[in-house]
Design a protein around this motif. Structure first.
Motif, mmCIF file in Angstrom:
data_model
loop_
_atom_site.group_PDB
_atom_site.id
_atom_site.type_symbol
_atom_site.label_atom_id
_atom_site.label_comp_id
_atom_site.label_asym_id
_atom_site.label_seq_id
_atom_site.Cartn_x
_atom_site.Cartn_y
_atom_site.Cartn_z
ATOM 1 N N ARG A 72 50.235 43.110 31.744
ATOM 2 C CA ARG A 72 50.576 42.173 31.698
ATOM 3 C C ARG A 72 51.929 41.569 32.692
ATOM 4 N NH1 ARG A 72 47.041 37.978 29.562
ATOM 5 N NH2 ARG A 72 45.961 39.249 28.468
ATOM 6 N N VAL A 84 49.156 31.198 31.969
ATOM 7 C CA VAL A 84 48.641 30.779 32.319
ATOM 8 C C VAL A 84 47.647 30.730 31.028
ATOM 9 C CG1 VAL A 84 48.382 31.747 34.451
ATOM 10 C CG2 VAL A 84 47.506 33.234 32.425
ATOM 11 N N GLU A 86 44.460 31.971 28.838
ATOM 12 C CA GLU A 86 43.486 32.761 28.528
ATOM 13 C C GLU A 86 42.201 31.859 28.358
ATOM 14 O OE1 GLU A 86 43.035 35.912 28.297
ATOM 15 O OE2 GLU A 86 44.625 36.725 27.919
ATOM 16 N N TRP A 92 48.162 29.914 25.479
ATOM 17 C CA TRP A 92 49.010 30.931 26.958
ATOM 18 C C TRP A 92 49.560 31.822 27.019
ATOM 19 C CZ3 TRP A 92 49.560 27.237 30.892
ATOM 20 C CH2 TRP A 92 49.097 25.980 30.649
ATOM 21 N N PRO A 95 49.640 36.357 33.182
ATOM 22 C CA PRO A 95 49.292 36.850 33.699
ATOM 23 C C PRO A 95 48.584 38.435 33.538
ATOM 24 C CG PRO A 95 50.729 35.784 34.893
ATOM 25 C CD PRO A 95 51.079 35.972 33.830
ATOM 26 N N GLU A 112 45.343 40.535 38.770
ATOM 27 C CA GLU A 112 45.646 39.546 37.633
ATOM 28 C C GLU A 112 46.012 38.167 38.050
ATOM 29 O OE1 GLU A 112 43.448 39.893 35.170
ATOM 30 O OE2 GLU A 112 42.180 41.582 35.188
ATOM 31 N N THR A 113 47.284 38.851 38.516
ATOM 32 C CA THR A 113 48.055 37.814 38.391
ATOM 33 C C THR A 113 47.421 36.592 39.592
ATOM 34 O OG1 THR A 113 50.034 38.901 38.286
ATOM 35 C CG2 THR A 113 51.080 36.824 39.567
ATOM 36 N N ARG A 114 47.340 37.844 40.681
ATOM 37 C CA ARG A 114 46.650 36.333 42.093
ATOM 38 C C ARG A 114 45.291 35.863 41.532
ATOM 39 N NH1 ARG A 114 45.724 41.121 45.149
ATOM 40 N NH2 ARG A 114 43.209 40.738 44.142
ATOM 41 N N GLU A 115 44.436 36.976 40.717
ATOM 42 C CA GLU A 115 42.894 35.915 40.000
ATOM 43 C C GLU A 115 43.981 34.840 39.111
ATOM 44 O OE1 GLU A 115 40.650 39.732 40.115
ATOM 45 O OE2 GLU A 115 40.988 38.944 38.160
ATOM 46 N N GLU A 116 44.616 34.673 38.668
ATOM 47 C CA GLU A 116 44.293 34.064 37.241
ATOM 48 C C GLU A 116 45.623 32.889 37.690
ATOM 49 O OE1 GLU A 116 45.796 35.922 33.490
ATOM 50 O OE2 GLU A 116 43.707 37.428 33.341
ATOM 51 N N ALA A 117 46.740 32.925 38.975
ATOM 52 C CA ALA A 117 47.567 32.047 38.904
ATOM 53 C C ALA A 117 48.010 31.935 40.502
ATOM 54 C CB ALA A 117 49.383 32.853 38.695
ATOM 55 N N ASN A 118 47.396 32.479 41.403
ATOM 56 C CA ASN A 118 46.693 32.215 42.479
ATOM 57 C C ASN A 118 48.470 32.822 43.082
ATOM 58 O OD1 ASN A 118 45.182 31.457 45.063
ATOM 59 N ND2 ASN A 118 46.275 29.271 45.214
#
Length: 158
Positions: A72, A84, A86, A92, A95, A112-118
């Motif tokens: 995480r 983000v 799930e 909530w 990421p 994961e942060t790039r994929e889920e929160a850009n």
């Protein structure tokens, strides 16, 4: 805190999976298969879910049963934390997700942060490792550790 009986069922299932992997005797395989079935049924009843939903359990082909690793990213900006939704339950969360093989724990959190929160982030430190079963929350038939990383936002991706 995890229900003690769910913890027992998870341990029995992991022992059965490990036993099935390493046993060479047909009688032992039969016993371990029965223990595995009983443990899965216990988890199904304790969680009140169909057996088909009990994914992520130790399987004999995996060898010695060990916990999974959940990564995480705690991303803070201006005193606020990034959350983000799930996809699985629309709740909530920070990421992250189960670690991918071939990546370090920190690389998994960045991915994961790039994929889920850009967002592109960089690690400041590993903040904490927790055993999920010892924490408050809904019971889970899987056993895993949660790694929490603290992050600084480098940039928002386009």
């Amino acid at each position: 805190m995890e229900d003690i009986w769910l913890g027992y069922a998870k341990r029995l299932q992991a022992i059965a999976a490990t036993g099935l992997h390493y046993c060479s005797d047909g009688f032992d395989a039969e016993r371990f298969t029965e223990i595995d079935s009983i443990a899965r049924e216990m988890m199904r009843r304790l969680g009140q879910v169909p057996i088909s939903h009990l994914r992520g359990l130790a399987e004999p082909h995996e060898g010695y049963a060990t916990p999974k690793v959940d990564i995480r990213a705690a991303v803070f900006r201006d005193g606020q934390i990034l959350l983000v939704r799930e996809k699985r339950d629309n709740r909530w969360t920070m990421p992250g997700g189960f670690a991918d093989i071939g990546l370090t724990a920190a690389e998994n959190a960045v991915k994961e942060t790039r994929e889920e929160a850009n967002l592109q982030v960089r690690a400041t430190k590993l903040y904490q490792v927790r055993h999920r079963a010892k924490q408050a929350g809904d019971p889970d038939h899987r056993d895993y550790y949660k790694f929490f990383f603290l992050w600084v936002v480098s940039q928002r991706l386009v």
